[in-house]
Design a protein around this motif. Structure first.
Motif, short mmCIF file in Angstrom:
data_model
loop_
_atom_site.label_atom_id
_atom_site.label_comp_id
_atom_site.label_asym_id
_atom_site.label_seq_id
_atom_site.Cartn_x
_atom_site.Cartn_y
_atom_site.Cartn_z
N ARG A 142 5.41 -12.67 1.21
CA ARG A 142 5.65 -11.80 0.05
C ARG A 142 4.59 -10.70 -0.03
O ARG A 142 4.88 -9.57 -0.41
CB ARG A 142 5.65 -12.64 -1.23
CG ARG A 142 6.83 -13.61 -1.32
CD ARG A 142 6.62 -14.64 -2.41
NE ARG A 142 6.62 -14.06 -3.73
CZ ARG A 142 6.22 -14.70 -4.82
NH1 ARG A 142 5.76 -15.94 -4.72
NH2 ARG A 142 6.27 -14.12 -5.99
N MET A 143 3.36 -11.05 0.33
CA MET A 143 2.27 -10.08 0.30
C MET A 143 2.54 -8.93 1.27
O MET A 143 2.42 -7.75 0.92
CB MET A 143 0.96 -10.77 0.66
CG MET A 143 -0.23 -9.85 0.78
SD MET A 143 -1.68 -10.77 1.39
CE MET A 143 -2.86 -9.47 1.55
N VAL A 144 2.92 -9.27 2.50
CA VAL A 144 3.17 -8.25 3.53
C VAL A 144 4.40 -7.42 3.17
O VAL A 144 4.41 -6.19 3.34
CB VAL A 144 3.33 -8.91 4.92
CG1 VAL A 144 3.79 -7.89 5.96
CG2 VAL A 144 2.01 -9.55 5.36
N SER A 145 5.42 -8.09 2.66
CA SER A 145 6.64 -7.37 2.25
C SER A 145 6.33 -6.35 1.16
O SER A 145 6.79 -5.20 1.21
CB SER A 145 7.68 -8.37 1.76
OG SER A 145 8.82 -7.71 1.27
N LEU A 146 5.54 -6.75 0.19
CA LEU A 146 5.18 -5.86 -0.90
C LEU A 146 4.34 -4.69 -0.38
O LEU A 146 4.53 -3.53 -0.79
CB LEU A 146 4.41 -6.63 -1.97
CG LEU A 146 4.15 -5.94 -3.30
CD1 LEU A 146 5.47 -5.59 -4.00
CD2 LEU A 146 3.30 -6.82 -4.20
N ALA A 147 3.43 -4.97 0.53
CA ALA A 147 2.59 -3.92 1.11
C ALA A 147 3.44 -2.91 1.89
O ALA A 147 3.22 -1.69 1.80
CB ALA A 147 1.53 -4.53 2.02
N ASN A 148 4.42 -3.41 2.62
CA ASN A 148 5.31 -2.51 3.36
C ASN A 148 6.10 -1.61 2.41
O ASN A 148 6.26 -0.41 2.66
CB ASN A 148 6.26 -3.31 4.25
CG ASN A 148 5.58 -3.86 5.50
OD1 ASN A 148 4.62 -3.27 5.99
ND2 ASN A 148 6.07 -4.97 6.01
N GLU A 149 6.58 -2.17 1.32
CA GLU A 149 7.31 -1.38 0.33
C GLU A 149 6.43 -0.29 -0.26
O GLU A 149 6.90 0.82 -0.55
CB GLU A 149 7.82 -2.29 -0.80
CG GLU A 149 8.95 -3.22 -0.40
CD GLU A 149 9.31 -4.18 -1.53
OE1 GLU A 149 8.98 -3.86 -2.70
OE2 GLU A 149 9.90 -5.23 -1.25
N ALA A 150 5.16 -0.59 -0.46
CA ALA A 150 4.23 0.35 -1.09
C ALA A 150 3.51 1.25 -0.07
O ALA A 150 2.67 2.06 -0.46
CB ALA A 150 3.19 -0.42 -1.91
N ASP A 151 3.84 1.09 1.22
CA ASP A 151 3.21 1.87 2.30
C ASP A 151 1.69 1.65 2.31
O ASP A 151 0.91 2.60 2.44
CB ASP A 151 3.53 3.36 2.15
CG ASP A 151 3.36 4.12 3.46
OD1 ASP A 151 3.58 3.51 4.52
OD2 ASP A 151 2.97 5.31 3.42
N ALA A 181 -10.38 -14.86 -0.24
CA ALA A 181 -8.94 -15.07 -0.33
C ALA A 181 -8.25 -13.83 -0.88
O ALA A 181 -8.79 -13.14 -1.75
CB ALA A 181 -8.64 -16.28 -1.22
N VAL A 182 -7.07 -13.55 -0.35
CA VAL A 182 -6.23 -12.45 -0.83
C VAL A 182 -4.80 -12.95 -0.94
O VAL A 182 -4.46 -14.01 -0.42
CB VAL A 182 -6.28 -11.23 0.12
CG1 VAL A 182 -7.67 -10.62 0.16
CG2 VAL A 182 -5.83 -11.61 1.54
N GLY A 183 -3.96 -12.19 -1.61
CA GLY A 183 -2.57 -12.59 -1.76
C GLY A 183 -1.74 -11.47 -2.36
O GLY A 183 -2.17 -10.31 -2.41
N ASN A 194 3.64 -2.61 8.57
CA ASN A 194 4.24 -1.53 9.36
C ASN A 194 3.31 -0.34 9.46
O ASN A 194 3.18 0.29 10.52
CB ASN A 194 5.56 -1.09 8.72
CG ASN A 194 6.61 -2.20 8.72
OD1 ASN A 194 6.59 -3.07 9.60
ND2 ASN A 194 7.50 -2.18 7.75
N ARG A 195 2.67 -0.02 8.34
CA ARG A 195 1.76 1.13 8.33
C ARG A 195 0.41 0.72 8.91
O ARG A 195 -0.15 -0.30 8.55
CB ARG A 195 1.58 1.63 6.89
CG ARG A 195 0.65 2.84 6.76
CD ARG A 195 0.38 3.16 5.29
NE ARG A 195 -0.40 4.38 5.12
CZ ARG A 195 -1.73 4.43 5.18
NH1 ARG A 195 -2.42 3.34 5.40
NH2 ARG A 195 -2.36 5.58 5.01
N LYS A 196 -0.10 1.55 9.80
CA LYS A 196 -1.44 1.34 10.36
C LYS A 196 -2.41 2.33 9.72
O LYS A 196 -2.02 3.42 9.31
CB LYS A 196 -1.40 1.53 11.88
CG LYS A 196 -0.60 0.45 12.60
CD LYS A 196 -0.54 0.70 14.09
CE LYS A 196 0.07 -0.48 14.83
NZ LYS A 196 1.40 -0.85 14.34
N PRO A 197 -3.68 1.97 9.62
CA PRO A 197 -4.66 2.89 9.03
C PRO A 197 -4.77 4.19 9.82
O PRO A 197 -4.66 4.19 11.05
CB PRO A 197 -5.97 2.11 9.09
CG PRO A 197 -5.57 0.68 9.23
CD PRO A 197 -4.30 0.68 10.01
#
Length: 270
Positions: free
Chosen positions: A252-261, A221-223, A142-145
């Protein structure tokens, strides 16, 4: 005899993911796994498995020949710190290492692959059955740089490609167009931790493939774990290379990133 493929298994979840995908395509998976590196649970997914120590190349070749395997894949890495301990090179590996001018990742892996091909095997890309794991181009979160973070991405990209050309690593951590950490033998997570501590907060993490990356092995690789590490040091952006980076646990990776902005951007650059 049905379709079979030989799996040279390293660490992480990728060997299991690969095995599930290969078997879904109708392949038997015959694996060589590394003691102290490969997940023991891999035994539950493959058709056959042989456990060896890191460096036992001759034993690996002998096993796959005995099983009449023609095609091989390298899946999962070996912790680079193991190069200084817990390595048990046999005569085949020692002979190979003696011929190498440099012991860098790509040089060593290519030398092993070349040796396997001289022995009659075909070394296939690690993405053979899992092309869907390769990152698609675009912003995944959701957040863009921000404008300033985009400058850091551009700068960090150039720096990461430069260290990749020297076969040092694939990842850099940047803040305000200053490199605060470069990946070496410690791996990406430790690089992020070190860079994040120095940057205090708001760091940009850039992970790319090396120039002329051999996609048969060592694909970046990332996760989810990458994002967890970034959260720990309050890093804000992860930039990866589209179609040349594997993403594990993407949802799960994207969801976590969205939660953490946190922003995740997958870019395609010439």
């Amino acid at each position: 005899m049905g379709k079979r493929i030989g799996l040279i298994a390293g660490n992480g979840q990728f060997p299991i993911i690969f095995t599930k995908a290969a078997r879904k395509e109708g392949y038997e998976v015959i694996a060589v796994a590394h003691i102290g590196e490969t997940e023991p649970s891999l035994e539950n997914y493959v058709n056959e498995i042989e456990w060896i120590r890191v460096g036992q190349l001759g034993r690996l070749i002998k096993f796959f020949k005995k099983k009449n395997i023609k095609e091989l894949v390298f899946v999962g890495g070996i912790k680079k710190k193991k190069l200084f301990s817990n390595i048990f090179p046999d005569l085949k590996a020692l002979t190979l290492l003696a011929r190498l001018r440099h012991k860098h990742d790509d040089a060593a892996l290519r030398a092993v692959a070349d040796e396997l091909e001289r022995e009659g095997f075909i070394v296939c890309p690690s993405t053979l059955f899992v092309p869907s794991l390769l990152a698609e181009e675009g912003c995944l979160t959701n957040r863009k740089p921000t404008k300033e973070e985009k400058k850091d991405i551009e700068f960090g990209w150039q720096m990461a490609k430069a260290i990749g050309k020297l076969d040092i690593g694939q990842c850099v951590v940047v803040k305000r167009q200053v490199v605060v950490a470069v990946e070496a033998v410690e791996g990406t997570d430790e690089t992020i931790k070190r860079g994040g501590r120095l940057a205090k907060e708001g760091a940009v993490v850039v992970k790319v493939s090396k120039p002329n990356q051999d996609l048969r092995f060592d694909v970046p690789a990332v996760g989810k774990g990458t994002i967890e590490t970034m959260m720990h040091v309050k890093a804000k952006v992860l930039a990866i290379e589209a179609k040349r980076t594997l993403i594990f646990d993407k949802e799960r990776m994207v969801s976590l990133a969205n939660e953490a902005d946190i922003s995740i951007v997958s870019l395609k650059k010439s």
